[in-house]
Enzyme design. Structure first.
Site, PDB file in Angstrom:
ATOM      1  CD  GLU A  31      -3.085  -0.646   0.082  1.00 32.27           C
ATOM      2  OE1 GLU A  31      -3.113  -0.343  -1.121  1.00 32.27           O
ATOM      3  OE2 GLU A  31      -3.681  -1.627   0.547  1.00 32.27           O
ATOM      4  CG  HIS A  32       0.045   4.853   0.618  1.00 33.45           C
ATOM      5  ND1 HIS A  32      -0.412   6.037   0.092  1.00 33.45           N
ATOM      6  CD2 HIS A  32      -0.944   4.392   1.421  1.00 33.45           C
ATOM      7  CE1 HIS A  32      -1.629   6.283   0.581  1.00 33.45           C
ATOM      8  NE2 HIS A  32      -1.980   5.298   1.374  1.00 33.45           N
ATOM      9  CG  ASP A  34       0.476   2.948  -6.414  1.00 28.43           C
ATOM     10  OD1 ASP A  34       0.758   3.746  -5.486  1.00 28.43           O
ATOM     11  OD2 ASP A  34      -0.664   2.867  -6.921  1.00 28.43           O
ATOM     12  N   GLY A 118     -16.174   5.276  -1.913  1.00 29.32           N
ATOM     13  CA  GLY A 118     -15.362   5.712  -0.780  1.00 29.32           C
ATOM     14  C   GLY A 118     -15.004   4.592   0.186  1.00 29.32           C
ATOM     15  CB  SER A 122     -10.366   1.180  -7.105  1.00 29.15           C
ATOM     16  OG  SER A 122      -9.223   1.161  -6.362  1.00 29.15           O
ATOM     17  CB  SER A 123     -16.007   3.502  -6.799  1.00 31.41           C
ATOM     18  OG  SER A 123     -15.553   4.519  -5.942  1.00 31.41           O
ATOM     19  CB  SER A 124     -12.621   7.078  -8.987  1.00 39.30           C
ATOM     20  OG  SER A 124     -11.434   6.764  -8.326  1.00 39.30           O
ATOM     21  CG  ASP A 168      -6.477   2.222  -7.137  1.00 35.45           C
ATOM     22  OD1 ASP A 168      -5.747   1.398  -6.562  1.00 35.45           O
ATOM     23  OD2 ASP A 168      -6.888   3.264  -6.601  1.00 35.45           O
ATOM     24  CE1 TYR A 220      -2.921   7.678  -2.526  1.00 34.51           C
ATOM     25  CE2 TYR A 220      -2.257   9.421  -4.032  1.00 34.51           C
ATOM     26  CZ  TYR A 220      -2.328   8.076  -3.711  1.00 34.51           C
ATOM     27  OH  TYR A 220      -1.796   7.148  -4.567  1.00 34.51           O
TER      28      TYR A 220
HETATM   29  C1  GLA Z   1      -5.166   4.728  -3.814  1.00 34.29           C
HETATM   30  C2  GLA Z   1      -4.396   5.109  -5.090  1.00 34.29           C
HETATM   31  C3  GLA Z   1      -3.406   4.028  -5.481  1.00 34.29           C
HETATM   32  C4  GLA Z   1      -2.531   3.611  -4.311  1.00 34.29           C
HETATM   33  C5  GLA Z   1      -3.380   3.339  -3.070  1.00 34.29           C
HETATM   34  C6  GLA Z   1      -2.545   3.065  -1.851  1.00 34.29           C
HETATM   35  O1  GLA Z   1      -5.995   3.643  -4.056  1.00 34.29           O
HETATM   36  O2  GLA Z   1      -5.285   5.348  -6.150  1.00 34.29           O
HETATM   37  O3  GLA Z   1      -2.635   4.452  -6.583  1.00 34.29           O
HETATM   38  O4  GLA Z   1      -1.545   4.568  -4.061  1.00 34.29           O
HETATM   39  O5  GLA Z   1      -4.258   4.416  -2.792  1.00 34.29           O
HETATM   40  O6  GLA Z   1      -1.831   1.902  -2.003  1.00 34.29           O
END
Ligand code: GLA
Length: 377
Positions: A31-32, A34, A118, A122-124, A168, A220
């Protein structure tokens, strides 16, 4: 969802629409990482966006968001950016395709979704991937799949204000039933990883705190900026590859906050690699341990958790759940939980009751089904 979308399309615009869909995603770990050039380990889920689309021969897009009961109409030039934030995702995808030389025209569309908004699923990205995939198909543009994901990512950067990584959109476009994907976000190489925890007596389940996470205008982008500052002091493009020793050596040249952010990311890089290795040996206990470490790293060092998510991870631990952690960007949304089959029912009952007692509402439970990526229906 397909029927609802088709029906509404027929009612608003007539016959002849084609249906497309793209999923949301889970992420087992990483997580975080990418946007730091590291590894991620996502998979697509059985929840997503469905859109009915038909080219309309004009230079205007007419769109209807069924879940919101809202419509938008916009042109395809840079100055035509619509007012509604949901329409900006569609507009952004059109613009990013055009910037890459894709010649497209107007279309009519109705869309709906069942990825909870939310929730960190990753709905968007599902929305962006649906339109990127559909326009590429309908206009025969010949854009490579990975570039479709980049179109979604650039949409976030340039039209929605989130400097997200590629995970995502990548997962939504490339998903494959029964498989996770290990993506190296520096070389952009990836491989499919067969993943079926039930074969080994485990289940994956998401527990949604229903605290709405919003990455737009959220901290973020600040997290990303911290990582970039530390990478610059280290003389690297990305934090990926940096060691704890290197970080300690520059500690007095960076802020305490940036230090903590980088410490989390460097630890997370190692955890993803550990999890991959553990999975190759069917060692789910190690997978679970790393998940908890990720949770508390995200909470204490990266500071993207919230009280409710910490509570969910704590209750999971008390219930004997193998691994539990915040999933996605943080600031709310879901935890992802790796649970032994025999503990599943008691965990769900217990986490539901305890959460409701403390916060006055039940969390939502979503068993994970790993599914296919963007496609024409
Ligand atoms: C969101 C971002 C991703 C990633 C995650 C955390 O989903 O869209 O690119 O950075 O947060 O892992």
């Amino acid at each position: 969802m397909k029927e609802r979308v088709s029906q509404k399309f027929a009612e608003l615009y007539g016959e002849g629409a084609i249906l497309f869909t793209s999923p949301g995603r889970i992420n087992l770990i990483g997580e975080h990482t990418d946007y730091n050039g590291g590894f991620v380990f996502p998979g697509a889920v059985d929840k997503g966006i469905v859109a009915a689309i038909r080219l309309n021969g004009t230079d205007k897009v007419r769109a209807f968001a069924l879940d919101l009961n809202e419509s938008a109409e916009f042109g395809l030039n840079e100055e035509d950016k619509p007012a509604q934030s949901w329409a900006c995702y569609i507009f952004g995808v059109c613009r990013e395709i055009q910037k890459r030389g894709g010649v497209i025209g107007g279309f009519d569309t109705v869309f709906a979704g069942d990825v909870p908004l939310g929730a960190g699923m990753s709905s968007s990205a599902a929305l962006e991937s649906t339109f990127a995939f559909a326009l590429n198909d309908l206009y025969n543009l010949g854009i490579e799949k990975f570039e479709l994901a980049r179109i979604g990512q650039s949409t976030e950067h340039n039209y929605c204000g989130v400097k997200c990584g590629i995970m995502d959109q990548f997962a939504s476009v490339h998903g494959k039933a029964g498989h996770l994907m290990r993506l190296d976000c520096r070389s952009m190489e990836f491989n499919y990883f067969p993943f079926d925890p039930t074969k080994h007596g485990y289940r994956l389940v998401l527990v949604n705190s229903c605290v709405k996470h919003e990455l737009v205008g959220s901290p973020y982008n600040d997290r990303r900026a911290s990582c970039e500052r530390v990478a610059a002091v280290l003389g690297q493009e990305f934090l990926r590859g940096a060691t704890m020793e290197q970080l300690e050596a520059i500690k007095d040249q960076i802020s305490e906050e940036d230090y903590l952010r980088a410490r989390y990311v460097i630890g997370e890089e190692q955890r993803v690699l550990d999890v991959c290795e553990a999975l190759e040996k069917d060692d789910y206990e190690t997978v679970g341990e790393r998940m908890y470490e990720t949770h508390w790293g995200m909470s204490r060092d990266y500071e993207v958790s919230c009280e409710e998510l910490d509570f969910l991870a704590t209750v999971a631990k008390e219930c004997g759940v193998t691994g539990s952690r915040i999933m996605g960007g943080g600031f709310g949304g879901c935890t992802i939980n790796l649970v032994k089959e025999e503990l599943y029912d008691s965990f769900i009952a217990s986490v539901t009751a305890k959460f409701a007692e403390k916060y006055g509402h039940e969390p939502k439970i979503y068993p994970v089904v790993i599914s296919d990526g963007s496609r024409r229906l």
